[in-house]
Design an enzyme around this catalytic site. Structure first.
Site, PDB file in Angstrom:
ATOM      1  N   LYS A 155       0.838  -1.211   0.000  1.00 48.70           N
ATOM      2  CA  LYS A 155       0.000   0.000   0.000  1.00 48.70           C
ATOM      3  C   LYS A 155       0.874   1.263   0.000  1.00 48.70           C
ATOM      4  O   LYS A 155       0.546   2.254  -0.650  1.00 48.70           O
ATOM      5  CB  LYS A 155      -0.935  -0.013   1.214  1.00 48.70           C
ATOM      6  CG  LYS A 155      -2.066  -1.026   1.071  1.00 48.70           C
ATOM      7  CD  LYS A 155      -2.806  -1.245   2.375  1.00 48.70           C
ATOM      8  CE  LYS A 155      -3.859  -2.332   2.206  1.00 48.70           C
ATOM      9  NZ  LYS A 155      -4.528  -2.698   3.452  1.00 48.70           N
TER      10      LYS A 155
ATOM     11  N   GLN B 143      -4.646  -2.209   9.840  1.00 48.15           N
ATOM     12  CA  GLN B 143      -4.492  -3.487   9.153  1.00 48.15           C
ATOM     13  C   GLN B 143      -4.970  -4.634  10.045  1.00 48.15           C
ATOM     14  O   GLN B 143      -4.542  -4.763  11.187  1.00 48.15           O
ATOM     15  CB  GLN B 143      -3.019  -3.696   8.758  1.00 48.15           C
ATOM     16  CG  GLN B 143      -2.756  -4.958   7.973  1.00 48.15           C
ATOM     17  CD  GLN B 143      -3.482  -5.003   6.629  1.00 48.15           C
ATOM     18  OE1 GLN B 143      -3.553  -4.013   5.927  1.00 48.15           O
ATOM     19  NE2 GLN B 143      -4.029  -6.156   6.297  1.00 48.15           N
TER      20      GLN B 143
ATOM     21  N   ASP C 112     -11.210   1.966   4.312  1.00 45.16           N
ATOM     22  CA  ASP C 112     -11.403   0.517   4.151  1.00 45.16           C
ATOM     23  C   ASP C 112     -12.892   0.184   3.980  1.00 45.16           C
ATOM     24  O   ASP C 112     -13.245  -0.910   3.558  1.00 45.16           O
ATOM     25  CB  ASP C 112     -10.853  -0.242   5.367  1.00 45.16           C
ATOM     26  CG  ASP C 112      -9.547  -0.974   5.059  1.00 45.16           C
ATOM     27  OD1 ASP C 112      -9.254  -1.194   3.866  1.00 45.16           O
ATOM     28  OD2 ASP C 112      -8.828  -1.328   6.006  1.00 45.16           O
TER      29      ASP C 112
END
Length: 291
Positions: free
Chosen positions: A53, A97, A120
């Protein structure tokens, strides 16, 4: 023989489009979009994913910040770090994450993220807005699949779509998006899962099968009808005798399904790169909403 839904190619196209937009933003004297990521612990797959990312951000011209913490961090300390990112006006979007260390309340952590910075698309507010067909940050993997279907002009209206798996990250949002009004969308959706009996009875009648189980080679060619569109979300490490000691395997038995399907996503190079590209797209959207 199926044609390939090439997620690698489409994701590169999308990143080029984002890069061109960022260049215009910077040329106009504004700062570029800024994505942050929180990584807790030493999970190898999570580290690799977060690093990719950071690489994507560099590629499209975003600023990125990676905050690493050991798995000894307490839940209260993690929530405090999330609050700092919520308050930081220089950060447009951020992710925590997953998975986070055992003993922490994943739900509480997700809900602590400001819905405005939840790129997200996991916060209940964004999930609810998506379900109501209101503007929202869509979860990156389902968003990537919808974009792939759109860019390849795969017809979905009135089609029977079977989604295998009901996770909040892929299966459930996927079923909602495929049934929403629009293109792609307007499909008749069936969700099957671990308690569904005779799953092949559903998959054999499906025009589109989306598999998100994490079970290598689960979907076999004799479980689908001729001409079905097959989307493989799964990616598992399977041990072998090769130099790496493992290879990546999807949820679809590619060799048997490629003979019967009309379109199919490969693993790797199908859904995975699209997920990463959509995170960049959501970050750009977060930036635009602010400015």
């Amino acid at each position: 023989m199926a044609q390939i839904l090439d997620g690698l190619k489409i994701s590169k196209d999308i990143k080029q489009e984002i890069k061109a937009e960022v260049e215009k933003i910077v040329a106009a004297g504004q700062r570029p979009p800024h994505l942050a990521a929180i990584l807790v612990g030493e999970n190898g797959a999570s580290k690799a994913y977060v690093n990719s990312k950071v690489k994507d951000c560099k590629e499209v011209g975003f600023k990125s910040t990676l905050l690493k913490f050991s798995d000894t961090i307490t839940e209260a300390e993690l929530l405090s770090e999330i609050e700092k990112l919520n308050a930081d006006t220089g950060i447009d979007g951020f992710i925590v994450q997953l998975p986070i260390p055992k003993g922490m309340d994943e739900e509480k952590v997700i809900e602590a993220i400001s819905p405005d910075k939840d790129v997200d698309g996991f916060h209940p507010e964004n999930f609810g807005r998506m379900a109501l067909e209101m503007e929202a940050y869509l979860p990156a993997t389902p968003y990537g699949i919808m974009t792939l279907l759109e860019r390849y002009n795969i017809p979905t209206q009135g089609k029977h779509c079977v989604v295998i798996g009901r996770s909040r990250i892929v299966g459930r949002p996927m079923s909602i998006l495929m049934s929403t009004k629009g293109n792609p969308g307007n499909a008749t959706v069936t969700v099957v899962h671990s308690h569904t009996q005779n799953i092949e009875e559903f998959t054999k009648n499906a025009d589109i099968v989306i598999v998100a189980l994490g079970a290598p080679k689960y979907l076999k060619g004799d479980m689908i009808k001729d001409g079905a569109v097959i989307i493989d979300v799964g990616i598992s490490r399977v041990e072998d005798e090769g130099p790496k000691g493992y290879h990546l395997e999807g949820d679809v038995d590619y060799e048997s399904c490629v003979e019967k399907a009309s379109w199919i996503t490969p693993v790797p190079g199908g859904v995975g790169p699209m997920t990463r590209a959509m995170l960049m797209k959501n970050t750009l959207l977060a930036y635009k909403r602010k400015f």
